[in-house]
Write a protein that holds these residues in place. Sequence first.
Motif: not given
Length: 249
Positions: A40, A44, A48-49, A52, A129, A133-137
Amino acid sequence: MRLIRAEVLKIAKRRPLMIWCFLLTVGVIAVVEIVLTILHAVNSSHHGPAGGESNFRGAAETLALLGTVVAILIGATAGSQDVANGVFRDLVVTGRSRKRLFLVRAPGAFLVLLPMLAIAFAVAIVWGYAFAGDLPTPSASLVGHELLYVLAFTLVNLVMAVGFAAFVSSRIVIGVLIAWNTAVAHILISFDTLGSARRFVDVAAAEHFIPGSSGDRVAMSNGTAALVLVLWAAAFTIAGRWWTERRDA
Protein backbone atom coordinates in the motif's frame (compact mmCIF):
# COMPACT_ATOMS: atom_id res chain seq x y z
CA MET A 1 -1.57 -27.93 38.82
CA ARG A 2 1.95 -29.35 39.07
CA LEU A 3 1.12 -32.04 36.54
CA ILE A 4 -0.29 -29.43 34.15
CA ARG A 5 2.83 -27.29 34.54
CA ALA A 6 4.91 -30.39 33.83
CA GLU A 7 2.95 -30.98 30.63
CA VAL A 8 3.53 -27.38 29.55
CA LEU A 9 7.27 -27.69 30.18
CA LYS A 10 7.52 -30.99 28.30
CA ILE A 11 5.90 -29.45 25.23
CA ALA A 12 7.69 -26.11 25.48
CA LYS A 13 11.09 -27.83 25.60
CA ARG A 14 10.53 -29.14 22.09
CA ARG A 15 12.15 -26.15 20.43
CA PRO A 16 11.68 -27.14 16.76
CA LEU A 17 7.97 -27.73 17.42
CA MET A 18 7.61 -24.40 19.22
CA ILE A 19 9.45 -22.51 16.48
CA TRP A 20 7.27 -23.96 13.72
CA CYS A 21 4.08 -23.38 15.70
CA PHE A 22 5.06 -19.76 16.37
CA LEU A 23 5.88 -19.20 12.69
CA LEU A 24 2.60 -20.74 11.54
CA THR A 25 0.56 -18.46 13.79
CA VAL A 26 2.24 -15.19 14.76
CA GLY A 27 4.82 -15.36 11.97
CA VAL A 28 2.42 -15.83 9.07
CA ILE A 29 -0.09 -13.22 10.25
CA ALA A 30 2.64 -10.65 10.94
CA VAL A 31 4.38 -11.23 7.59
CA VAL A 32 1.11 -10.96 5.63
CA GLU A 33 0.15 -7.73 7.40
CA ILE A 34 3.60 -6.20 6.87
CA VAL A 35 3.61 -7.14 3.18
CA LEU A 36 0.15 -5.59 2.69
CA THR A 37 1.32 -2.43 4.43
CA ILE A 38 4.43 -2.15 2.23
CA LEU A 39 2.43 -2.75 -0.95
CA HIS A 40 0.00 0.00 0.00
CA ALA A 41 2.84 2.38 0.83
CA VAL A 42 4.61 1.70 -2.48
CA ASN A 43 1.55 1.76 -4.74
CA SER A 44 -1.59 2.94 -2.99
CA SER A 45 -3.52 3.27 -6.27
CA HIS A 46 -3.41 -0.49 -6.85
CA HIS A 47 -3.21 -1.78 -3.28
CA GLY A 48 -5.66 -0.64 -0.63
CA PRO A 49 -4.94 -0.13 3.08
CA ALA A 50 -3.62 -3.15 4.98
CA GLY A 51 -6.28 -2.82 7.68
CA GLY A 52 -10.00 -2.47 7.81
CA GLU A 53 -12.85 -4.89 8.36
CA SER A 54 -12.28 -7.07 5.27
CA ASN A 55 -8.56 -7.53 5.86
CA PHE A 56 -9.16 -8.26 9.54
CA ARG A 57 -11.64 -10.98 8.65
CA GLY A 58 -9.18 -12.50 6.21
CA ALA A 59 -6.41 -12.50 8.81
CA ALA A 60 -8.64 -13.97 11.53
CA GLU A 61 -9.95 -16.75 9.31
CA THR A 62 -6.43 -17.53 8.11
CA LEU A 63 -5.41 -17.78 11.75
CA ALA A 64 -8.26 -20.21 12.39
CA LEU A 65 -6.98 -22.54 9.65
CA LEU A 66 -3.30 -22.30 10.57
CA GLY A 67 -4.15 -22.36 14.27
CA THR A 68 -5.96 -25.65 13.72
CA VAL A 69 -2.82 -27.16 12.19
CA VAL A 70 -0.79 -25.90 15.16
CA ALA A 71 -3.42 -27.24 17.59
CA ILE A 72 -3.14 -30.67 15.98
CA LEU A 73 0.67 -30.59 16.17
CA ILE A 74 0.67 -29.61 19.85
CA GLY A 75 -2.21 -31.92 20.79
CA ALA A 76 -0.65 -34.92 19.05
CA THR A 77 2.64 -34.24 20.83
CA ALA A 78 0.97 -33.86 24.22
CA GLY A 79 -1.04 -37.03 23.79
CA SER A 80 1.81 -39.29 22.69
CA GLN A 81 5.04 -37.97 24.18
CA ASP A 82 5.01 -39.96 27.44
CA VAL A 83 4.76 -43.26 25.57
CA ALA A 84 7.07 -42.17 22.74
CA ASN A 85 9.74 -41.07 25.23
CA GLY A 86 9.40 -44.26 27.27
CA VAL A 87 8.47 -42.47 30.51
CA PHE A 88 4.83 -43.59 30.77
CA ARG A 89 5.82 -46.67 32.79
CA ASP A 90 7.87 -44.56 35.18
CA LEU A 91 4.97 -42.15 35.74
CA VAL A 92 2.58 -45.01 36.46
CA VAL A 93 5.03 -46.67 38.87
CA THR A 94 5.20 -43.50 40.96
CA GLY A 95 1.54 -44.04 41.83
CA ARG A 96 0.05 -41.29 39.69
CA SER A 97 -3.42 -42.10 38.41
CA ARG A 98 -3.53 -42.98 34.71
CA LYS A 99 -6.72 -40.96 34.48
CA ARG A 100 -4.97 -37.85 35.84
CA LEU A 101 -1.98 -38.42 33.58
CA PHE A 102 -4.31 -38.31 30.60
CA LEU A 103 -6.62 -35.50 31.73
CA VAL A 104 -3.77 -33.01 32.28
CA ARG A 105 -2.58 -33.33 28.68
CA ALA A 106 -5.26 -31.18 27.03
CA PRO A 107 -5.01 -28.29 29.57
CA GLY A 108 -1.23 -28.34 29.25
CA ALA A 109 -1.43 -28.28 25.45
CA PHE A 110 -4.00 -25.47 25.58
CA LEU A 111 -1.73 -23.32 27.78
CA VAL A 112 1.02 -23.72 25.17
CA LEU A 113 -1.28 -22.91 22.25
CA LEU A 114 -3.16 -19.98 23.79
CA PRO A 115 -0.33 -17.37 23.84
CA MET A 116 0.40 -17.95 20.15
CA LEU A 117 -3.24 -17.54 19.18
CA ALA A 118 -3.59 -14.49 21.41
CA ILE A 119 -0.53 -12.71 19.96
CA ALA A 120 -1.49 -13.49 16.36
CA PHE A 121 -5.10 -12.38 16.92
CA ALA A 122 -3.87 -9.19 18.61
CA VAL A 123 -1.68 -8.45 15.57
CA ALA A 124 -4.73 -8.85 13.32
CA ILE A 125 -6.77 -6.48 15.52
CA VAL A 126 -4.04 -3.83 15.65
CA TRP A 127 -3.62 -3.85 11.88
CA GLY A 128 -7.37 -3.88 11.37
CA TYR A 129 -7.71 -0.58 13.24
CA ALA A 130 -4.34 1.16 12.87
CA PHE A 131 -3.94 0.69 9.11
CA ALA A 132 -7.58 0.91 8.02
CA GLY A 133 -7.12 4.23 6.22
CA ASP A 134 -10.49 5.19 4.75
CA LEU A 135 -11.88 1.66 5.09
CA PRO A 136 -14.47 0.73 7.77
CA THR A 137 -12.89 -0.74 10.88
CA PRO A 138 -13.96 -4.03 12.52
CA SER A 139 -16.82 -3.72 14.98
CA ALA A 140 -16.58 -5.15 18.48
CA SER A 141 -19.19 -7.72 17.51
CA LEU A 142 -17.15 -8.85 14.51
CA VAL A 143 -13.99 -9.16 16.61
CA GLY A 144 -15.87 -11.23 19.18
CA HIS A 145 -17.39 -13.54 16.57
CA GLU A 146 -14.06 -14.07 14.81
CA LEU A 147 -12.42 -14.86 18.14
CA LEU A 148 -15.16 -17.38 18.89
CA TYR A 149 -14.62 -19.04 15.51
CA VAL A 150 -10.84 -19.24 16.01
CA LEU A 151 -11.24 -20.78 19.47
CA ALA A 152 -13.99 -23.20 18.41
CA PHE A 153 -12.03 -24.51 15.42
CA THR A 154 -8.67 -24.81 17.16
CA LEU A 155 -9.70 -26.11 20.58
CA VAL A 156 -11.87 -28.96 19.35
CA ASN A 157 -8.98 -30.17 17.18
CA LEU A 158 -6.55 -29.82 20.06
CA VAL A 159 -8.70 -32.05 22.28
CA MET A 160 -9.31 -34.52 19.45
CA ALA A 161 -5.58 -34.77 18.77
CA VAL A 162 -4.80 -35.44 22.44
CA GLY A 163 -7.40 -38.22 22.62
CA PHE A 164 -6.48 -39.76 19.25
CA ALA A 165 -2.77 -39.78 20.16
CA ALA A 166 -3.50 -42.18 23.03
CA PHE A 167 -4.06 -44.88 20.38
CA VAL A 168 -1.55 -44.18 17.61
CA SER A 169 1.67 -42.26 16.96
CA SER A 170 1.69 -38.49 16.64
CA ARG A 171 2.54 -38.69 12.92
CA ILE A 172 -0.60 -40.68 12.19
CA VAL A 173 -2.71 -38.28 14.29
CA ILE A 174 -1.32 -35.27 12.47
CA GLY A 175 -1.84 -36.79 9.03
CA VAL A 176 -5.37 -38.04 9.69
CA LEU A 177 -6.69 -34.90 11.37
CA ILE A 178 -5.18 -32.51 8.82
CA ALA A 179 -6.63 -34.62 6.01
CA TRP A 180 -10.01 -34.65 7.77
CA ASN A 181 -10.09 -30.88 8.26
CA THR A 182 -8.79 -29.90 4.83
CA ALA A 183 -10.47 -32.46 2.59
CA VAL A 184 -12.62 -35.29 3.95
CA ALA A 185 -14.95 -33.20 6.13
CA HIS A 186 -15.54 -30.68 3.34
CA ILE A 187 -16.36 -33.48 0.89
CA LEU A 188 -18.97 -34.84 3.31
CA ILE A 189 -20.42 -31.37 3.88
CA SER A 190 -20.77 -30.85 0.12
CA PHE A 191 -23.08 -33.88 -0.24
CA ASP A 192 -26.55 -32.36 -0.13
CA THR A 193 -28.00 -35.87 -0.05
CA LEU A 194 -26.78 -36.22 3.55
CA GLY A 195 -29.21 -33.48 4.53
CA SER A 196 -29.32 -32.50 8.17
CA ALA A 197 -26.84 -35.24 9.07
CA ARG A 198 -24.10 -32.87 7.90
CA ARG A 199 -24.67 -30.87 11.09
CA PHE A 200 -22.86 -33.60 13.00
CA VAL A 201 -19.58 -32.96 11.16
CA ASP A 202 -17.33 -30.97 13.50
CA VAL A 203 -15.98 -28.76 10.69
CA ALA A 204 -19.52 -27.77 9.71
CA ALA A 205 -20.29 -26.91 13.33
CA ALA A 206 -17.11 -24.84 13.68
CA GLU A 207 -17.73 -22.96 10.42
CA HIS A 208 -21.17 -22.01 11.70
CA PHE A 209 -19.42 -19.45 13.92
CA ILE A 210 -17.80 -17.61 11.00
CA PRO A 211 -19.37 -14.11 11.00
CA GLY A 212 -21.71 -13.29 8.13
CA SER A 213 -24.03 -15.41 6.07
CA SER A 214 -22.88 -17.94 3.53
CA GLY A 215 -25.02 -20.13 1.32
CA ASP A 216 -22.60 -23.08 1.37
CA ARG A 217 -22.70 -23.54 5.15
CA VAL A 218 -24.84 -26.14 6.86
CA ALA A 219 -27.77 -24.44 8.58
CA MET A 220 -27.93 -24.97 12.34
CA SER A 221 -28.46 -23.01 15.53
CA ASN A 222 -25.68 -21.73 17.79
CA GLY A 223 -26.69 -24.26 20.41
CA THR A 224 -26.55 -27.17 17.96
CA ALA A 225 -23.12 -26.11 16.69
CA ALA A 226 -21.75 -25.81 20.21
CA LEU A 227 -23.23 -29.17 21.22
CA VAL A 228 -21.73 -30.92 18.19
CA LEU A 229 -18.26 -29.57 18.99
CA VAL A 230 -18.60 -30.56 22.65
CA LEU A 231 -19.69 -34.07 21.67
CA TRP A 232 -16.71 -34.53 19.34
CA ALA A 233 -14.30 -33.34 22.01
CA ALA A 234 -15.97 -35.50 24.67
CA ALA A 235 -15.93 -38.61 22.47
CA PHE A 236 -12.19 -38.35 21.80
CA THR A 237 -11.48 -37.53 25.44
CA ILE A 238 -13.45 -40.51 26.75
CA ALA A 239 -11.86 -42.86 24.22
CA GLY A 240 -8.35 -41.59 24.95
CA ARG A 241 -8.83 -41.85 28.70
CA TRP A 242 -10.27 -45.35 28.38
CA TRP A 243 -7.28 -46.57 26.39
CA THR A 244 -4.77 -44.84 28.66
CA GLU A 245 -6.27 -46.57 31.71
CA ARG A 246 -6.00 -49.98 30.03
CA ARG A 247 -2.85 -49.87 27.96
CA ASP A 248 0.28 -51.71 29.06
CA ALA A 249 2.72 -49.55 30.98
